[in-house]
Write an enzyme that holds these catalytic residues in place. Structure first.
Site, short mmCIF file in Angstrom:
data_model
loop_
_atom_site.label_atom_id
_atom_site.label_comp_id
_atom_site.label_asym_id
_atom_site.label_seq_id
_atom_site.Cartn_x
_atom_site.Cartn_y
_atom_site.Cartn_z
N GLY A 10 0.84 -1.20 0.00
CA GLY A 10 0.00 0.00 0.00
C GLY A 10 0.88 1.24 0.00
O GLY A 10 1.89 1.27 0.70
N ILE A 126 1.83 3.19 6.79
CA ILE A 126 1.12 4.12 7.67
C ILE A 126 0.71 3.40 8.96
O ILE A 126 0.44 4.03 9.96
CB ILE A 126 -0.13 4.75 7.01
CG1 ILE A 126 -1.17 3.70 6.63
CG2 ILE A 126 0.25 5.61 5.82
CD1 ILE A 126 -2.55 4.29 6.38
N ASP A 127 0.69 2.06 8.92
CA ASP A 127 0.21 1.28 10.08
C ASP A 127 1.21 1.28 11.24
O ASP A 127 0.83 0.95 12.37
CB ASP A 127 -0.08 -0.16 9.67
CG ASP A 127 -1.23 -0.26 8.69
OD1 ASP A 127 -1.94 0.74 8.50
OD2 ASP A 127 -1.40 -1.34 8.10
N ARG A 171 -4.80 -2.82 10.09
CA ARG A 171 -5.30 -4.17 9.85
C ARG A 171 -5.04 -5.08 11.04
O ARG A 171 -5.95 -5.71 11.56
CB ARG A 171 -4.58 -4.72 8.63
CG ARG A 171 -5.30 -5.80 7.95
CD ARG A 171 -4.49 -6.49 6.91
NE ARG A 171 -3.48 -5.71 6.23
CZ ARG A 171 -3.40 -5.58 4.91
NH1 ARG A 171 -4.32 -6.11 4.16
NH2 ARG A 171 -2.40 -4.92 4.37
N GLU A 222 -9.78 -0.51 11.57
CA GLU A 222 -10.53 -1.40 10.67
C GLU A 222 -10.41 -2.88 11.06
O GLU A 222 -11.31 -3.67 10.79
CB GLU A 222 -10.06 -1.21 9.23
CG GLU A 222 -8.59 -1.56 9.06
CD GLU A 222 -8.03 -1.31 7.68
OE1 GLU A 222 -8.81 -1.14 6.74
OE2 GLU A 222 -6.80 -1.30 7.56
N ARG A 266 -23.61 7.90 13.85
CA ARG A 266 -23.23 7.80 12.44
C ARG A 266 -21.79 7.35 12.33
O ARG A 266 -21.02 7.51 13.28
CB ARG A 266 -23.36 9.16 11.74
CG ARG A 266 -24.74 9.78 11.80
CD ARG A 266 -25.68 9.07 10.81
NE ARG A 266 -27.04 9.51 11.06
CZ ARG A 266 -27.57 10.63 10.57
NH1 ARG A 266 -26.85 11.43 9.83
NH2 ARG A 266 -28.82 10.94 10.84
N HIS A 272 -8.64 5.67 2.40
CA HIS A 272 -7.39 6.02 1.71
C HIS A 272 -7.00 7.48 1.84
O HIS A 272 -5.89 7.86 1.44
CB HIS A 272 -7.47 5.58 0.25
CG HIS A 272 -7.51 4.08 0.12
ND1 HIS A 272 -8.67 3.37 0.24
CD2 HIS A 272 -6.52 3.18 -0.05
CE1 HIS A 272 -8.40 2.08 0.12
NE2 HIS A 272 -7.10 1.94 -0.05
N GLN A 274 -6.18 8.69 4.45
CA GLN A 274 -5.03 8.60 5.37
C GLN A 274 -3.73 8.28 4.66
O GLN A 274 -2.65 8.46 5.21
CB GLN A 274 -5.28 7.49 6.41
CG GLN A 274 -6.45 7.76 7.31
CD GLN A 274 -6.98 6.47 7.93
OE1 GLN A 274 -6.63 6.12 9.04
NE2 GLN A 274 -7.83 5.76 7.20
N ARG A 275 -3.81 7.75 3.45
CA ARG A 275 -2.60 7.33 2.74
C ARG A 275 -2.18 8.30 1.66
O ARG A 275 -1.04 8.24 1.18
CB ARG A 275 -2.84 5.96 2.10
CG ARG A 275 -2.58 4.87 3.04
CD ARG A 275 -2.34 3.50 2.47
NE ARG A 275 -2.55 3.24 1.09
CZ ARG A 275 -3.06 2.09 0.64
NH1 ARG A 275 -3.44 1.16 1.48
NH2 ARG A 275 -3.18 1.88 -0.65
O1 F6P Z 1 -0.98 -1.79 4.87
C1 F6P Z 1 -1.39 -0.49 4.84
C2 F6P Z 1 -2.89 -0.39 4.67
O2 F6P Z 1 -3.16 0.96 4.54
C3 F6P Z 1 -3.72 -1.05 5.77
O3 F6P Z 1 -3.93 -0.24 6.89
C4 F6P Z 1 -5.00 -1.34 5.04
O4 F6P Z 1 -5.69 -2.42 5.63
C5 F6P Z 1 -4.55 -1.70 3.69
O5 F6P Z 1 -3.33 -1.02 3.48
C6 F6P Z 1 -5.53 -1.35 2.58
O6 F6P Z 1 -4.97 -1.78 1.39
P1 F6P Z 1 -5.61 -1.57 -0.04
O7 F6P Z 1 -5.40 -0.14 -0.41
O8 F6P Z 1 -4.81 -2.48 -0.91
O9 F6P Z 1 -7.05 -1.92 0.07
#
Ligand code: F6P
Length: 342
Positions: A10, A126-127, A171, A222, A266, A272, A274-275
């Site tokens: 990721g 990021i984890d 995760r 998550e 709610r 994403h 966050q990424r």
């Molecule tokens: O491994 C980093 C991560 O951002 C996890 O926190 C998340 O579960 C996963 O990637 C999501 O991956 P993808 O973008 O492939 O769905």
């Protein structure tokens, strides 16, 4: 020397900053040539690449994502995949490969090293769940994004006297949830490391609201899971490394909290967001230090190692150590989060 570089798994803010630092250090200090392989291990399997030099990397420092592209391709899961990677390295006359990635990418880097290829790893996710390094770059940026979101959720929750559930990434480890939950003053932080009890959560939210708090933000990673038999969660698909695709716990929780407490609830999934985007200053500096240190490791012949942050210093650790065990959230951090739950 001729160096190869790839970014796998990721994506994460700071990948481009590492690439830029690798190229700058390799070219300016050692006169190296650098080949960037595209889309993680996929580029090595398929022999897809681009030339990297200081000019190509100009302006890259603040850019999110990775100019090399990324994928979750696992060569070990493809017949002849590992051999294809080795053939590509040989074909390009690569003296050493720098693999930038998380547990899966570095696990593959470890296997390649054991098969005789010279590889140095750079920890990314990021984890923040990689062992042997105090922080991975990208984590602090993700925490800031999640904290900003929680701050915003707080004001709207207060206006409407609601409970708002904020689902963040994580995760197997709840580092983002724990840090952002503490930084954002969450009423509850739910992480994969600790099964949650829905009855207890609802009782604590009710007690909190009865005490005069008129709104609550619940932060859930998550990968957080309820105690056996207390709440049904749908199963997801798996990727090439066998990881289940997550997402959805926030919505399930919101429905359940509303049903049990009667408070309007709610869910917001940050996903994403966050990424993506620009890395913060901490991650830019860490990524740059990692990139420079990886090139130094290559020139010292420290193959099979990963650069890491320990006690504010950049050190080298065996790849095996980095991928052996996941780094989970320190329970003392969760105790601090709990202190602010009511
Ligand atoms: O491994 C980093 C991560 O951002 C996890 O926190 C998340 O579960 C996963 O990637 C999501 O991956 P993808 O973008 O492939 O769905």
């Amino acid at each position: 020397m001729r160096l190869g570089v790839l970014t796998g798994g990721g994506d994460c803010p700071g990948l481009n900053a590492v690439i830029r630092a690798v190229v700058r250090k390799a070219e300016r200090s050692f006169g190296d040539e650098i080949v960037g392989f595209l889309d993680g291990w996929r580029g090595l399997v398929d022999d897809r690449w681009m030339e990297l030099n200081v000019e190509v990397c100009r302006g890259l420092l603040p850019k999110g994502g990775t100019i090399l592209g990324s994928s979750r391709t696992n060569p070990s899961a493809i017949e002849g995949g590992l051999e294809a990677c080795q053939a590509t390295l040989q074909h390009h006359g690569i003296d050493a490969l720098i693999a930038i990635g998380g547990e899966d990418t570095l696990g593959m880097a470890h296997r390649l090293t054991e098969a005789g290829s010279p590889v140095v790893g750079v920890p990314k996710t990021i984890d923040n769940d990689l062992s042997a390094t105090e922080f991975t770059f990208g984590f602090q940026t993700a925490v800031q994004i999640a904290t900003d979101a929680i701050d915003r959720l707080h004001t709207t929750a207060e206006s409407h006297h609601r409970v708002l559930v904020c689902e963040v990434m994580g995760r197997h480890a709840g580092w983002i949830a724990a840090y952002a939950g503490i930084a954002g003053g969450a009423a509850a932080v739910l992480v994969p490391e600790r099964l949650f009890d829905i009855d207890q959560l609802c009782a604590s939210l009710t007690a909190r609201h009865e005490l005069g708090n008129f709104a609550s933000v619940v932060v859930v990673a998550e990968g957080a899971a309820p105690k056996a038999g207390s709440l049904e969660l749908a199963a997801g698909d798996t990727d090439a490394f066998g990881h289940v695709r997550l997402g959805g716990i926030g919505a399930v929780l919101a429905t359940e909290i509303e049903k049990r407490t009667g408070y309007e609830t709610r869910a917001t999934v940050l996903g994403h967001i966050q990424r993506g985007g620009t890395p913060n200053a901490f991650d830019r500096v860490l990524a740059t230090r990692f990139g420079v240190a990886a090139v130094e490791a290559v020139h010292d012949g420290s193959y099979g190692t990963m650069v890491a942050l320990q006690a504010s210093q950049i050190v080298r650790v065996p790849l095996a150590e980095a991928v052996g065990e996941l780094k989970t959230v320190d329970p003392s951090l969760l105790e601090i989060a709990d202190l602010f739950s009511a």
